[in-house]
Scaffold this motif. Structure first.
Motif, PDB file in Angstrom:
ATOM      1  N   ASN A 218       0.634  -0.930  -0.038  1.00 28.71           N
ATOM      2  CA  ASN A 218       0.285   0.083   0.118  1.00 28.71           C
ATOM      3  C   ASN A 218       0.913   1.181  -0.077  1.00 28.71           C
ATOM      4  O   ASN A 218       2.202   1.691   0.688  1.00 28.71           O
ATOM      5  CB  ASN A 218      -1.209   0.108   1.172  1.00 28.71           C
TER       6      ASN A 218
ATOM      7  N   ALA B 216      -6.005   2.006  -1.606  1.00 27.78           N
ATOM      8  CA  ALA B 216      -7.435   0.948  -2.350  1.00 27.78           C
ATOM      9  C   ALA B 216      -8.146   2.036  -3.678  1.00 27.78           C
ATOM     10  O   ALA B 216      -8.154   1.483  -4.668  1.00 27.78           O
ATOM     11  CB  ALA B 216      -7.972   1.078  -1.513  1.00 27.78           C
TER      12      ALA B 216
ATOM     13  N   THR C 134     -11.807   4.448   7.881  1.00 25.72           N
ATOM     14  CA  THR C 134     -10.728   4.314   8.190  1.00 25.72           C
ATOM     15  C   THR C 134      -9.097   4.237   8.766  1.00 25.72           C
ATOM     16  O   THR C 134      -8.177   3.827   8.890  1.00 25.72           O
ATOM     17  CB  THR C 134     -10.447   2.735   6.815  1.00 25.72           C
TER      18      THR C 134
ATOM     19  N   SER D 196     -12.376   4.246   1.671  1.00 25.27           N
ATOM     20  CA  SER D 196     -11.607   3.459   1.865  1.00 25.27           C
ATOM     21  C   SER D 196     -12.520   2.863   0.722  1.00 25.27           C
ATOM     22  O   SER D 196     -13.762   2.835   0.703  1.00 25.27           O
ATOM     23  CB  SER D 196     -10.997   1.676   2.146  1.00 25.27           C
TER      24      SER D 196
ATOM     25  N   ASN E 170      -9.019  -5.005  -2.031  1.00 28.64           N
ATOM     26  CA  ASN E 170      -9.047  -3.846  -1.843  1.00 28.64           C
ATOM     27  C   ASN E 170      -6.891  -3.495  -1.554  1.00 28.64           C
ATOM     28  O   ASN E 170      -6.585  -4.774  -1.211  1.00 28.64           O
ATOM     29  CB  ASN E 170      -9.378  -3.230  -0.959  1.00 28.64           C
TER      30      ASN E 170
ATOM     31  N   SER F  94      -5.333  -2.020   1.789  1.00 27.56           N
ATOM     32  CA  SER F  94      -4.608  -1.571   3.278  1.00 27.56           C
ATOM     33  C   SER F  94      -3.993  -1.425   3.232  1.00 27.56           C
ATOM     34  O   SER F  94      -2.641  -2.095   3.310  1.00 27.56           O
ATOM     35  CB  SER F  94      -5.062  -2.805   4.053  1.00 27.56           C
ATOM     36  N   SER F  95      -3.671  -0.248   4.903  1.00 26.73           N
ATOM     37  CA  SER F  95      -2.361  -0.065   4.983  1.00 26.73           C
ATOM     38  C   SER F  95      -1.763  -1.213   5.879  1.00 26.73           C
ATOM     39  O   SER F  95      -0.161  -0.782   5.666  1.00 26.73           O
ATOM     40  CB  SER F  95      -1.915   1.495   6.156  1.00 26.73           C
TER      41      SER F  95
ATOM     42  N   SER G  45     -10.103 -10.147   0.864  1.00 26.67           N
ATOM     43  CA  SER G  45     -10.359 -10.167   2.476  1.00 26.67           C
ATOM     44  C   SER G  45     -12.133 -10.048   2.321  1.00 26.67           C
ATOM     45  O   SER G  45     -12.725  -9.984   1.538  1.00 26.67           O
ATOM     46  CB  SER G  45     -10.317  -8.312   3.034  1.00 26.67           C
TER      47      SER G  45
ATOM     48  N   TRP H  19     -13.998  -5.146   8.860  1.00 30.51           N
ATOM     49  CA  TRP H  19     -14.415  -5.212   7.360  1.00 30.51           C
ATOM     50  C   TRP H  19     -16.162  -4.788   7.825  1.00 30.51           C
ATOM     51  O   TRP H  19     -16.213  -3.671   7.601  1.00 30.51           O
ATOM     52  CB  TRP H  19     -14.112  -4.809   6.597  1.00 30.51           C
TER      53      TRP H  19
END
Length: 193
Positions: free
Chosen positions: A83, A95, A142, A151, A163, A165-166, A173, A181
């Motif tokens: 990310n 994302a 988020t 996101s 997606n 994610s950091s 996911s 989530w």
């Protein structure tokens, strides 16, 4: 004295359309809105949502038919990419960049780069159980930012979405993950046939 009363009466009558408009807006943005329930009476999030909604949603956009699988294939080719905020390539991608690049590679239709702007397009879907493969999924809160939508991902079906994610970069996911989530899912949109 009668002149003052007439002027005051005239002034008050001129305010009626404005008051009706304000009450209508409050009703439209706050009553019977299923998304407000998801915000758990958080005043800051509700203000962000009302600002988002007032700028327009459910906008139409036309894409070529049958590009869902191509878009998903492009997104899946990024699995494992780290990310990177603002990133749009395999050295790092965020994302909204993942969704943007996946759509741009497979369509000439202009589509926004920012998740909150993406969320304005397509058929609104509030219930994650009604999502279909290729729908965009949007999440709130988020990370700390002045927007409600923070996101976005692409729904793959069977409760899964892709997606960036950091913490994990680009991954698949579970949208119903009870630890993260599920509580962050805000709504989906159907922009593709």
């Amino acid at each position: 004295m009668n002149k003052i009363k007439r002027n005051l009466s005239k002034y008050l009558k001129s305010l009626i359309p404005l008051l009706v408009a304000i009450i209508t807006c409050l009703f439209l943005f706050n009553e019977n809105d299923v998304l407000l329930e998801k915000l758990n009476e958080n005043v800051t999030l509700i203000e962000k949502y009302n600002k988002f909604k007032s700028a327009g949603i459910n906008k139409t956009i036309e894409f070529p038919e049958n590009i869902i699988e191509k878009i998903i294939d492009t997104a899946m080719s990024f699995v494992g990419t780290p990310n990177k905020i603002g990133g749009i390539d395999k050295s790092g991608i965020d994302a909204s960049g993942l969704v943007y690049v996946s759509i741009k590679k497979n369509s000439n239709t202009l589509f926004p780069r920012i998740a909150q702007d993406m969320a304005r397009y397509g058929l609104f879907i509030s219930d994650s159980d009604k999502l279909k493969r290729g729908d965009l999924v949007f999440f709130h809160d988020t990370y700390e930012v002045n927007r409600i939508i923070t996101s976005v991902g692409i729904y793959l079906g069977d409760g899964e979405f892709i997606n960036s994610s950091s913490s994990k970069g680009v991954t698949v996911s579970d949208i119903n993950d009870p630890y993260y989530w599920k509580e962050k899912f805000f709504f989906g949109t159907r922009i593709l046939n």
